[in-house]
Design a protein around this motif. Sequence first.
Motif, PDB file in Angstrom:
ATOM      1  N   THR A 373       0.957  -1.355  -0.098  1.00  0.00           N
ATOM      2  CA  THR A 373      -0.109  -0.041  -0.075  1.00  0.00           C
ATOM      3  C   THR A 373       0.817   1.267  -0.015  1.00  0.00           C
ATOM      4  O   THR A 373       0.607   2.257  -0.664  1.00  0.00           O
ATOM      5  N   ASP A 377       0.746   4.012  -2.741  1.00  0.00           N
ATOM      6  CA  ASP A 377       0.134   5.334  -2.777  1.00  0.00           C
ATOM      7  C   ASP A 377       1.232   6.517  -3.027  1.00  0.00           C
ATOM      8  O   ASP A 377       0.745   7.575  -3.448  1.00  0.00           O
ATOM      9  N   ASN A 380       0.170   6.932  -6.493  1.00  0.00           N
ATOM     10  CA  ASN A 380      -0.906   7.613  -6.455  1.00  0.00           C
ATOM     11  C   ASN A 380      -0.755   9.222  -6.182  1.00  0.00           C
ATOM     12  O   ASN A 380      -1.428  10.127  -6.890  1.00  0.00           O
ATOM     13  N   VAL A 403      -9.287   4.419  -6.306  1.00  0.00           N
ATOM     14  CA  VAL A 403      -8.609   3.515  -5.257  1.00  0.00           C
ATOM     15  C   VAL A 403      -9.513   2.966  -4.560  1.00  0.00           C
ATOM     16  O   VAL A 403      -9.220   1.774  -4.227  1.00  0.00           O
ATOM     17  N   ASN A 424      -4.245  -0.454  -8.567  1.00  0.00           N
ATOM     18  CA  ASN A 424      -4.615  -0.310  -7.019  1.00  0.00           C
ATOM     19  C   ASN A 424      -5.636  -1.426  -6.770  1.00  0.00           C
ATOM     20  O   ASN A 424      -6.024  -1.598  -5.635  1.00  0.00           O
ATOM     21  N   ARG A 427      -4.410  -3.426  -3.623  1.00  0.00           N
ATOM     22  CA  ARG A 427      -4.461  -2.278  -2.626  1.00  0.00           C
ATOM     23  C   ARG A 427      -4.955  -2.546  -1.284  1.00  0.00           C
ATOM     24  O   ARG A 427      -6.442  -2.857  -1.438  1.00  0.00           O
ATOM     25  N   SER A 429      -7.422  -1.473   1.069  1.00  0.00           N
ATOM     26  CA  SER A 429      -8.265  -0.330   1.442  1.00  0.00           C
ATOM     27  C   SER A 429      -8.746  -0.072   2.789  1.00  0.00           C
ATOM     28  O   SER A 429     -10.108  -0.239   2.933  1.00  0.00           O
ATOM     29  N   TYR A 433      -5.774   4.302   5.962  1.00  0.00           N
ATOM     30  CA  TYR A 433      -4.948   4.591   4.759  1.00  0.00           C
ATOM     31  C   TYR A 433      -5.632   5.385   3.591  1.00  0.00           C
ATOM     32  O   TYR A 433      -4.963   6.234   3.148  1.00  0.00           O
ATOM     33  N   ASN A 434      -6.951   5.241   3.505  1.00  0.00           N
ATOM     34  CA  ASN A 434      -7.717   6.227   2.464  1.00  0.00           C
ATOM     35  C   ASN A 434      -7.734   7.638   3.009  1.00  0.00           C
ATOM     36  O   ASN A 434      -7.592   8.485   2.158  1.00  0.00           O
ATOM     37  N   LEU A 437      -4.250   9.065   2.474  1.00  0.00           N
ATOM     38  CA  LEU A 437      -4.140   9.127   0.970  1.00  0.00           C
ATOM     39  C   LEU A 437      -4.898  10.515   0.627  1.00  0.00           C
ATOM     40  O   LEU A 437      -4.304  11.536  -0.245  1.00  0.00           O
TER      41      LEU A 437
END
Length: 444
Positions: A373, A377, A380, A403, A424, A427, A429, A433-434, A437
């Motif tokens: 991840t 990211d 990303n 994502v 992704n 990845r 989720s 983490y989100n 990001l």
Amino acid sequence: MTRKDFLALGSLGVFYLLFPSNLYSKVTSNSCLPDDVNALLKSASDLKKQQKFEEAKKIYQKIIVQFPNEIRAYDGMRKALLSQKNKEWEVILMFKAALLTAPDNIELQQRLNKEYVNAATGNKKIVKLIGSKGRLLTDVKKQYESPTQRGYRNVNMQEQYSKVCRLVEWDADIGSPHKNTKFKAYKKEQYQKQKHRFDHLTTDELNNELNTLLAKPFSKDRAQHIRQLYNLSFKKMRKEKNPEALNKALTYYNTVDKKDPLFLKYIRDLARFQKKHDVLIQIENQNNTLKKTFWSALSLLDAYIKKAEHQKSAVSAETIGLMKFLEENIDAPDKRFEVNTRKIKLDIMGNQLDTAKDKILLQCKNMYGAFNTHMIDRINVLIAKYYSKKGDSEGKKRILNIVVDPRQYTDHSDSLIKSIALMNQNRISKGVYNQNLQKLISQS
């Protein structure tokens, strides 16, 4: 003294302390006056600090021969002996020999008792050499309880006696000390006390303690305390949001230890936070000159990039040589990834957007099926920077949607959107983490 002790003393040379005529006939021909003892002790101490332990030992021997009750000489000799590994038995024999010439010296007996306690709680080999008929700790306890010792006992000796009583109660000398719950708890408590002994001090008090230590001659024993005081002082200053905290870390780095990774991290974190980019570049230059590794060069490159990003200016020409060095020293996939991400970032900063897009597409393709991840990211965020530089706010917003649910974008007609989705797919989720990001994308 047993025949075994006699032979051991003679074989190690410690026994000759008892018979100076055999060993020191030349040394003692011009005997020193008592006033000279302090000068001799200082001379031996200075030699120890210079790692000249054999020369220091000769001076301590000279003092001991002429002044058998001078406890400071024995303490110095002990440190000189223990500068080498596996010399604990020689230290014990030294104190045994000393007590033969000065049997009424309570301080010497106390020093020997401490060595016995250290052996009993962790050095079974030495315990066997000592050859105690019963429990060594019990023998030591009886020594402290003798009428002579009780009459002479001071605060330090009382503390040592109390410690011995506890160790006897906990059976610290029986079985493995690593499996003794009470003894382990005691050791942990002592460690914590030592570690946190300065925590109650204010910043000014800590700095006073530090300045006192720095005024003394350097020694290895003192170095760890200097580091601890610098560390505590820095942490308090940072917590108080004192702008001088960075200077405190810089002082340690520049005057004490340029190889200390903790203080290098402190400088990096605060210099970035305070936007002191020139300071950061200077330190990273020093670090790279010292280490000359892939990672030190990468950190220096990042410092130049951070400065250019903050000032919205062109990146320093120094980065060309650094990038060449990094390319030449790629010997693992993680290093290739680091170089590729910097190339993409530099292209975006230089408005080479078509080149940057090509490199992003290639990097995404290389990461199809990836699970990491953090690395996903990183790309990303670079894509967010690309969209931002291009002025495509919708494309930037869309990244988080891809994502969260990449499956609905895997057949998209836009090659970049499709590549983001495929990268992704695996990845993890998680909410945190989100959120992280989303924060990084909004700052891009």
